[in-house]
Design a protein around this motif. Structure first.
Motif, PDB file in Angstrom:
ATOM      1  N   ALA B  75       0.988  -1.209   0.014  1.00 27.83           N
ATOM      2  CA  ALA B  75      -0.040  -0.055  -0.012  1.00 27.83           C
ATOM      3  C   ALA B  75       0.793   1.163  -0.079  1.00 27.83           C
ATOM      4  O   ALA B  75       1.407   1.539   0.868  1.00 27.83           O
ATOM      5  N   ILE B  76       0.584   1.884  -0.880  1.00 31.22           N
ATOM      6  CA  ILE B  76       1.748   3.193  -1.237  1.00 31.22           C
ATOM      7  C   ILE B  76       0.716   4.521  -1.239  1.00 31.22           C
ATOM      8  O   ILE B  76      -0.467   4.484  -1.694  1.00 31.22           O
ATOM      9  N   ILE B  77       1.161   5.443  -0.358  1.00 30.00           N
ATOM     10  CA  ILE B  77       0.518   6.621  -0.146  1.00 30.00           C
ATOM     11  C   ILE B  77       0.695   7.579  -1.479  1.00 30.00           C
ATOM     12  O   ILE B  77       1.623   7.662  -1.822  1.00 30.00           O
ATOM     13  N   VAL B  78      -0.609   7.955  -2.155  1.00 28.54           N
ATOM     14  CA  VAL B  78      -0.870   8.699  -2.947  1.00 28.54           C
ATOM     15  C   VAL B  78      -1.959   9.736  -2.675  1.00 28.54           C
ATOM     16  O   VAL B  78      -2.321   9.800  -1.592  1.00 28.54           O
ATOM     17  N   ALA B  79      -2.034  10.635  -3.658  1.00 29.69           N
ATOM     18  CA  ALA B  79      -3.303  11.668  -3.213  1.00 29.69           C
ATOM     19  C   ALA B  79      -4.055  11.876  -4.555  1.00 29.69           C
ATOM     20  O   ALA B  79      -3.595  12.914  -5.314  1.00 29.69           O
ATOM     21  N   THR B  80      -4.784  11.220  -5.063  1.00 28.80           N
ATOM     22  CA  THR B  80      -5.491  11.012  -6.229  1.00 28.80           C
ATOM     23  C   THR B  80      -7.238  11.304  -5.879  1.00 28.80           C
ATOM     24  O   THR B  80      -7.838  10.490  -6.027  1.00 28.80           O
ATOM     25  N   PRO B  81      -7.598  12.418  -5.603  1.00 26.31           N
ATOM     26  CA  PRO B  81      -8.801  12.858  -4.963  1.00 26.31           C
ATOM     27  C   PRO B  81      -9.707  12.836  -6.172  1.00 26.31           C
ATOM     28  O   PRO B  81     -10.927  12.675  -5.991  1.00 26.31           O
ATOM     29  N   GLY B  82      -9.473  12.843  -7.481  1.00 24.70           N
ATOM     30  CA  GLY B  82     -10.334  12.701  -8.594  1.00 24.70           C
ATOM     31  C   GLY B  82     -11.267  11.531  -8.637  1.00 24.70           C
ATOM     32  O   GLY B  82     -12.534  11.596  -8.443  1.00 24.70           O
ATOM     33  N   GLY B  83     -10.745  10.587  -8.278  1.00 25.44           N
ATOM     34  CA  GLY B  83     -11.486   9.167  -8.363  1.00 25.44           C
ATOM     35  C   GLY B  83     -12.473   9.239  -7.216  1.00 25.44           C
ATOM     36  O   GLY B  83     -13.672   8.714  -7.270  1.00 25.44           O
ATOM     37  N   ALA B  84     -12.062   9.610  -5.970  1.00 26.01           N
ATOM     38  CA  ALA B  84     -12.751   9.604  -4.808  1.00 26.01           C
ATOM     39  C   ALA B  84     -13.890  10.550  -4.885  1.00 26.01           C
ATOM     40  O   ALA B  84     -15.147  10.098  -4.544  1.00 26.01           O
ATOM     41  N   MET B  85     -13.586  11.811  -5.404  1.00 27.64           N
ATOM     42  CA  MET B  85     -14.646  12.708  -5.512  1.00 27.64           C
ATOM     43  C   MET B  85     -15.572  12.030  -6.674  1.00 27.64           C
ATOM     44  O   MET B  85     -17.103  12.157  -6.476  1.00 27.64           O
TER      45      MET B  85
END
Lengths: 275, 275
Positions: B75-85
């Motif tokens: 599990a690698i920290i990323v920050a991809t808020p687009g998919g979550a939104m």
DNA sequence: ATGCTACTGTGGTCTGACCACAGCGCGGAA
DNA sequence: TTCCGCGCTGTGGTCAGACCACAGTAGCAT
């Protein structure tokens, strides 16, 4: 459409199944999902996969789970996007996916638009005047002289949220709840940088009243300008003079940032209660 | 085993632990989380609880998981808020938590603001001109005559997203990606209600160019008006004439659809960017 | 009729066990 | 010596089964 068509992941299949049932109108808010064990058997997956999907739905504000028995037990479809937005924004800020500056910029955009819309719908020609009673009750509460700064900030956040709710736009309401949650830690942190809290709080109260006055006067331009200056002014006052990135941020508000689940969005409740 | 004598939900403890490590700067994008088994032992919970928390983090766009071994696994920290939104908005629309009309109203707010900001930053005095090459490349692609309607809509969505990205506001970018996903199904459904797709697509292409032209000309008012009319016009065209959604957007979409002046106030201060 | 108890079914959690996958390293072959 | 190949190891992904706490319900006993 759905970016996820077919994955080797079982929990995604559960998620898609429930989403499809929602889209088909087969599941409506208030309905109960089948039990986890039944769902697992129906979809041919293990219960842990079902639980992972349900966990996602829970944090997304789609379902509410309860143990025990009876009509209130089990997983029940709800639609409370406020908590989900808050969690999402908080986590993205924590992971440096959302710069605090962008959160503030977005707040400026949304709140200016909300104030403008409220003022326009308050025009004499408009049939429906916005309901600002909730917001004004919060302003009255903020006039209490013996408020701690943190309590004042909580009421401040509730006031801004009440404006969004008055606009009747549930997406904006939920988004603003999330934005506020995302920068909650920084707002509390910035409290320490205010020299004269008494003067600052007095100014904030005055600015709040000015926003509401502009809305009531149907002066959309003034409403936009005042809310904009109100927000940007506070953040200019509380932000570090040189600080730009959130990398080396102190962890002052870490204790309260995650646990208590604020969730100020009373979605299923009869909202316009004249409290 | 440790101090988890009270938290009723084990997976929440995992979530809070990881969020705290993120806030403390202990975990940065690119870092790898401990393995699920190790995390379970460290926090004194079962692996299934760890997995439920990781699943939440995954759909929230915080981590990316991969099997196997090596530096890319785990599990690698990323920050991809687009998919979550997108997932959040899609699900909330499906569960009737977000009315489609509110999604459109929010799009109007955000995209108008984005277009205005882009135009203002394109002013000759401004040092940094916005980068519209990605958006214009998409417009060129949309000029291809043999595009299916669905393909055209996909490019259209990408164009609007490219404008948001050009504004440099990651929160707005992710939010707009989510808004678009939330109404994607309705946009595709509305395709069937368009009589002359050829004429409509030509008009959309023309309007897109008009928006970009206004931005390049640093005409913020025109940019705002054109993007606003572009969105509300398409929405009005594809909505059912009598049914629910068309009449459900009284404030912004319908009222100002024909007026060339929806926003008389040039928003005195666009976004001083308090940091 | 009433009050208590056992039953039932719910989510919540833990444990242990497999599987597929991808890098790493050892050993044999060229 | 060099290089290829195969097994080892550790990862997430999944499943099955078991237990617990909880809350409503039915049925028994009073």
């Amino acid at each position: 459409m759905t970016d996820d068509a077919e994955s080797p992941r079982a929990w995604r299949a559960v998620l898609e199944h429930i989403e499809r049932r929602l889209l088909d109108g087969d599941l409506l808010p208030g309905d109960r999902l089948p039990g986890e064990r039944a769902l697992a058997v129906d979809l041919g997956v293990g219960r842990s996969s079902v639980r992972e999907a349900l966990r996602v739905l829970e944090v997304m504000g789609l379902i509410r789970t309860a143990s025990g028995s009876g009509p209130t037990a089990g997983a029940i479809i709800v639609a409370t996007p406020g908590g989900a937005m808050s969690a999402l924004m908080r986590l993205q800020v924590a992971a440096h996916g959302f710069p605090v500056a962008d959160i503030v910029r977005t707040r400026l955009i949304l709140e200016s638009a909300v104030a403008g819309e409220l003022a326009e719908s308050a025009a004499p020609a408009s049939a429906t005047s916005p309901d600002l009673t909730a917001a004004e009750r919060l302003l009255d509460a903020m006039d209490s002289p013996d408020l701690a700064a943190a309590e004042f900030l909580a009421l401040d956040a509730a006031f801004h949220l009440a404006l969004a709710e008055a606009s009747g736009n549930q997406v904006v309401t939920a988004t603003m709840a999330g934005l506020r949650s995302g920068i909650e830690g920084y707002a509390l942190d910035g409290l320490a940088r205010i020299d004269d809290w008494h003067a600052t709080s007095a100014r904030l109260r005055r600015e709040h009243r000015g926003v509401v006055d502009a809305i009531r006067a149907a002066d959309a331009a003034a409403a936009r300008t005042r809310i904009h200056d109100h927000i940007s002014g506070y953040y200019a006052e509380t932000s570090e003079p040189d600080a730009r990135t959130a990398a080396a941020a102190p962890h002052v508000a870490a204790a309260d940032a995650t646990s208590p689940e604020p969730d100020p969005t009373p979605a299923p409740a009869p909202a316009p209660a004249p409290v």
